[in-house]
Design an enzyme around this catalytic site. Structure first.
Site, PDB file in Angstrom:
ATOM      1  N   THR A   1      23.188  41.220   4.895  1.00 10.96           N
ATOM      2  CA  THR A   1      23.541  42.354   4.046  1.00 10.96           C
ATOM      3  C   THR A   1      24.988  42.807   4.276  1.00 10.96           C
ATOM      4  OG1 THR A   1      22.498  43.801   5.687  1.00 10.96           O
ATOM      5  CG2 THR A   1      21.185  43.190   3.770  1.00 10.96           C
ATOM      6  N   ASN A   2      25.441  42.792   5.519  1.00 13.85           N
ATOM      7  CA  ASN A   2      26.844  43.119   5.771  1.00 13.85           C
ATOM      8  C   ASN A   2      27.765  42.049   5.192  1.00 13.85           C
ATOM      9  OD1 ASN A   2      26.253  45.496   7.059  1.00 13.85           O
ATOM     10  ND2 ASN A   2      26.629  44.746   9.121  1.00 13.85           N
TER      11      ASN A   2
ATOM     12  N   ARG B   1      23.893  36.263  18.749  1.00 12.69           N
ATOM     13  CA  ARG B   1      24.237  35.534  19.969  1.00 12.69           C
ATOM     14  C   ARG B   1      25.506  36.103  20.572  1.00 12.69           C
ATOM     15  NH1 ARG B   1      19.858  32.339  21.433  1.00 12.69           N
ATOM     16  NH2 ARG B   1      19.079  31.220  19.609  1.00 12.69           N
TER      17      ARG B   1
ATOM     18  N   ASN C   1      32.814  42.965  15.919  1.00 10.90           N
ATOM     19  CA  ASN C   1      31.361  43.068  15.813  1.00 10.90           C
ATOM     20  C   ASN C   1      31.005  44.535  15.637  1.00 10.90           C
ATOM     21  OD1 ASN C   1      28.667  42.370  15.807  1.00 10.90           O
ATOM     22  ND2 ASN C   1      28.538  41.930  18.006  1.00 10.90           N
TER      23      ASN C   1
ATOM     24  N   HIS D   1      28.029  47.677  16.331  1.00 15.66           N
ATOM     25  CA  HIS D   1      26.927  48.080  17.203  1.00 15.66           C
ATOM     26  C   HIS D   1      26.331  49.371  16.654  1.00 15.66           C
ATOM     27  CE1 HIS D   1      24.465  48.763  20.650  1.00 15.66           C
ATOM     28  NE2 HIS D   1      25.079  49.895  20.949  1.00 15.66           N
TER      29      HIS D   1
ATOM     30  N   ASP E   1      34.744  41.268  23.384  1.00 17.46           N
ATOM     31  CA  ASP E   1      35.245  40.790  24.670  1.00 17.46           C
ATOM     32  C   ASP E   1      34.099  40.132  25.437  1.00 17.46           C
ATOM     33  OD1 ASP E   1      33.727  42.899  25.638  1.00 17.46           O
ATOM     34  OD2 ASP E   1      35.415  44.008  26.506  1.00 17.46           O
TER      35      ASP E   1
END
Length: 204
Positions: free
Chosen positions: A16-17, A94, A110, A112, A144
């Site tokens: 979806t993103n 992952r 990313n 969160h 990171d």
């Protein structure tokens, strides 16, 4: 840049993103072009979304490698083949490792579903509810070596309602997260950015 930023998106599920990024990138002013979509799992809907849009896809499955390090190196190589300016982990389940970060560190982002550094890991909304916070949200960060520990690029706040359960809270976070991701990736592409220790600044 005098051209759209080349973006590789990595997904593990529905995408979806990814779809939100694809929709935004259709506008010439957005500043990004999704040049490839990769996954650690074959047959996921995110890959189907990319294929429907005519975007190249690839799969690098952990189970096809003898250990995580060789998978990480193969993933890094597969992504590098598309010469990305940015790599977006959009529901990619992952953790990337040393080889990937050596190749793509500093330009991989990313999301969160919490306001970092609070509630890292797989269960941000659940942990926020358990702690009793009244506000949580979503974070976009530079990847990171840690788990949700990288320099923060953007954050968005989401109120916690008294009748929320994990599912309802997470769904509202995902809506806010998606908008933040699309807006911020576009800014990173159009304006550029610098990382000074843990502070991420847009260049213009």
């Amino acid at each position: 840049m005098d051209r759209p930023a080349r973006v590789v998106v990595l997904v593990s599920g529905a995408g979806t993103n990814l779809q939100a990024l694809l929709d935004a990138s259709r506008g010439s002013a957005y500043g990004c072009e999704v040049v490839a979509v990769g996954s650690d799992r074959p047959g996921v809907h995110g890959l189907e979304r990319a294929e429907s849009a005519g975007i190249p896809t690839f799969v690098e499955s952990l189970r096809d490698h003898p250990h995580r390090e060789s998978w990480d190196a193969a993933l890094a190589k597969a992504v590098a083949a598309y010469e990305p300016d940015l790599v977006v982990l959009a529901g990619f389940m992952r953790l990337t490792g040393r080889a990937f970060l050596a190749a793509h560190g500093g330009r991989t982002v990313n999301t969160h579903p919490a306001l970092s550094p609070s509630f890292p890991g797989m269960h941000g909304p659940r942990d926020a509810l358990a702690y009793g916070v009244r506000v949580t949200g979503a974070t976009l960060f530079i990847v990171d070596e840690g788990v949700d520990t990288g320099p923060i690029v953007a954050q968005v706040a989401v109120p916690v309602e008294f009748d929320d359960d994990e599912a309802t809270l997470h769904e509202r976070i995902k809506v806010a997260e998606r908008a933040m991701l699309v807006d911020t990736v576009g800014r990173m592409a159009r304006e550029g950015y610098v990382i000074d220790n843990r502070l991420v600044r847009f260049a213009t």
